[in-house]
Design an enzyme around this catalytic site. Structure first.
Site, mmCIF file in Angstrom:
data_model
loop_
_atom_site.group_PDB
_atom_site.id
_atom_site.type_symbol
_atom_site.label_atom_id
_atom_site.label_comp_id
_atom_site.label_asym_id
_atom_site.label_seq_id
_atom_site.Cartn_x
_atom_site.Cartn_y
_atom_site.Cartn_z
ATOM 1 N N LYS A 1 2.539 9.397 8.344
ATOM 2 C CA LYS A 1 1.714 9.058 9.514
ATOM 3 C C LYS A 1 2.169 9.637 10.860
ATOM 4 C CE LYS A 1 -1.040 5.319 7.787
ATOM 5 N NZ LYS A 1 -0.699 4.830 6.451
ATOM 6 N N PHE B 1 0.850 -1.181 0.000
ATOM 7 C CA PHE B 1 0.000 0.000 0.000
ATOM 8 C C PHE B 1 0.888 1.234 0.000
ATOM 9 C CE2 PHE B 1 -2.478 3.486 1.673
ATOM 10 C CZ PHE B 1 -3.617 3.395 0.885
ATOM 11 N N ASP C 1 9.259 2.452 1.803
ATOM 12 C CA ASP C 1 8.119 3.190 2.323
ATOM 13 C C ASP C 1 7.967 2.820 3.796
ATOM 14 O OD1 ASP C 1 5.584 3.919 3.193
ATOM 15 O OD2 ASP C 1 4.574 3.388 1.327
HETATM 16 C C1 LIG Z 1 -0.934 5.116 5.069
HETATM 17 C C2 LIG Z 1 0.112 4.725 4.132
HETATM 18 C C3 LIG Z 1 0.347 5.448 2.957
HETATM 19 C C4 LIG Z 1 -0.510 6.603 2.516
HETATM 20 O O1 LIG Z 1 -0.514 7.654 3.403
HETATM 21 P P1 LIG Z 1 -1.607 8.826 3.264
HETATM 22 O O2 LIG Z 1 -1.189 9.827 4.275
HETATM 23 O O3 LIG Z 1 -2.940 8.207 3.547
HETATM 24 O O4 LIG Z 1 -1.535 9.340 1.874
HETATM 25 C C5 LIG Z 1 1.408 5.046 2.164
HETATM 26 N N1 LIG Z 1 2.179 4.004 2.502
HETATM 27 C C6 LIG Z 1 1.977 3.294 3.613
HETATM 28 C C7 LIG Z 1 2.884 2.164 3.944
HETATM 29 C C8 LIG Z 1 0.926 3.608 4.463
HETATM 30 O O5 LIG Z 1 0.713 2.879 5.554
#
Ligand SMILES: *Cc1c(COP(=O)(O)O)cnc(C)c1O
Length: 398
Positions: free
Chosen positions: A253, A139, A224
């Site tokens: 986050k 994600f 990420d």
């Molecule tokens: C939550 C998340 C995102 C996206 O973050 P947003 O602030 O919702 O755009 C991207 N990568 C990972 C691993 C995430 O957990």
């Protein structure tokens, strides 16, 4: 005038885009790891705003930093310098071991910027070095490029045509990746620990091998850590557990404890591909967000991180003990530090609802994985409190 919960649900149904499947409670305020709804019901919150409220609610140093910065100046654009932003960048660059920081406002923007930088860098080597290899069940966000990087067709359906040049491989499977990487690979983009996909930790030697492979083909490694970074695993960056360093890491986050922010950090070698005008953001790294980030970064001392590790170990032990009691229902407990997953043999949504009823906020991802990403300030007795709820609730569904 104060609205009733029913009025709020009605307005939401009428006026808000229905993209969220929300739980039917209206939250009002929080304190530490607890949140309170409008009826005064108290919940222990082990979702923490989806891994965002790393210092819980009402953490004095964070609240004071935001309040005093709001009084001084909330925003001034990136056409000028601020000490607040310089301090935040310096703190992050130091944790990364040098390099260049860019601030946006969300995880998706952090990844979008990382993808752009990787493409720009690779194009300085060869114009068809543009393929980005991502993982299934990953994600990375909801913008067109980041949802394309997200290896889950359900997020992509209906949004075509999608940006070109993305392909997918099983996470943690080095041999599969080795078959896909070539001179055309611009970057390998992975979560260090997959969060939304169901809390998947790759084999211990995975990233070392991936790093070596990337080096061989001149491909960048983008990690990420939007969910797994910011101290969540007991180290500031989750990749520190694997003895590797990416070319670009993305954070968001928890970075400002709940104030919207995103960041990518790139090595100096890669960062030179970006010049004035190549990327930007109106809000990104504004004084308010950076003041919050500074407070969070200052809170993450070695002792703080050590405690995350200890609490994570304790919580995992308790979850494993519960698994022993219900082995036909709990398939696996996994994770690192305070990003933990409990895979069930059935859908988890009813369990989550029952926990909510009992005053505990947890979440279920990938259909059947209960996910725990509590504030990093959580204590042993708070973990016990959630375990009491789980021990009451889970047998009812087993
Ligand atoms: C939550 C998340 C995102 C996206 O973050 P947003 O602030 O919702 O755009 C991207 N990568 C990972 C691993 C995430 O957990």
């Amino acid at each position: 005038m104060r609205k009733t919960d029913e009025q709020i649900y009605e307005i939401d149904a009428r006026d808000y885009l229905p993209v969220f499947a929300r739980y039917k409670i209206v939250l009002d305020h929080g304190e530490g790891v607890y949140v309170y709804d409008t009826q005064g019901k108290k919940y222990i919150d082990f979702l923490g705003g989806i891994a965002v409220n790393v210092l819980g609610h009402g953490y004095p140093a964070l609240v004071n930093a935001v309040a005093s910065q709001a009084k001084k100046m909330i925003h001034c654009s990136n056409l000028y310098y601020t000490q607040t932003q310089a301090d935040a960048a310096a703190k992050l660059a130091a944790r990364f071991g040098g390099g260049k920081v860019f601030f946006g406002n969300s995880g998706a923007e952090a990844n979008e910027g990382a993808i752009k930088l990787a493409r720009k860098y690779a194009h300085t080597i060869s114009k068809d070095k543009s393929e980005i290899i991502c993982a299934w069940h990953s994600f990375h966000g909801r913008t067109l490029a980041t949802l394309t990087a997200t290896g889950q067709p359900k997020y992509q359906e209906g949004f075509g045509p999608l940006p070109e040049g993305f392909s997918y491989v099983d996470f943690g499977d080095y041999d599969a990746l080795e078959k896909m990487v070539s001179e055309k690979t611009c970057a390998v983009m992975l979560e260090t620990i997959q969060g939304e996909g169901g809390v998947h930790v790759p084999p211990k030697d995975y990233f070392k091998k991936v790093r070596t492979l990337c080096n061989k083909y001149g491909a960048l490694l983008i990690l990420d850590e939007i969910q797994s970074g910011m101290g969540r695993t007991g180290k500031f960056f989750a990749y520190e557990h694997f003895n590797v360093k990416p070319d670009i890491v993305t954070l968001a986050k928890g970075l400002a404890g709940g104030v919207p922010i995103g960041a990518f950090i790139a090595t100096n070698k890669v960062a030179v591909a970006f010049h004035a005008g190549d990327h930007g953001s109106t809000f990104g790294g504004n004084p308010l967000a950076c003041a919050a980030a500074n407070a969070v970064l200052d809170a993450m001392t070695p002792e703080f991180l050590e405690n995350v590790e200890k609490m994570g170990e304790y919580f995992k032990e308790r979850l494993l003990a519960l698994q022993k009691k219900l082995p036909w229902f709990i398939k696996e407990v996994r994770g690192s530090g305070l990003i933990l997953g409990m895979e069930l043999t059935k859908e988890g949504r009813d369990v989550v609802n029952a926990c909510l009823e009992e005053g505990a906020i947890i979440n279920c991802t990938a259909g059947n994985v209960l996910r725990f990403v509590p504030p990093l300030i959580v204590t042993k007795s708070e973990i016990d409190e959630v375990m009491n709820v789980l021990e009451r609730v889970l047998p009812r569904f087993a």
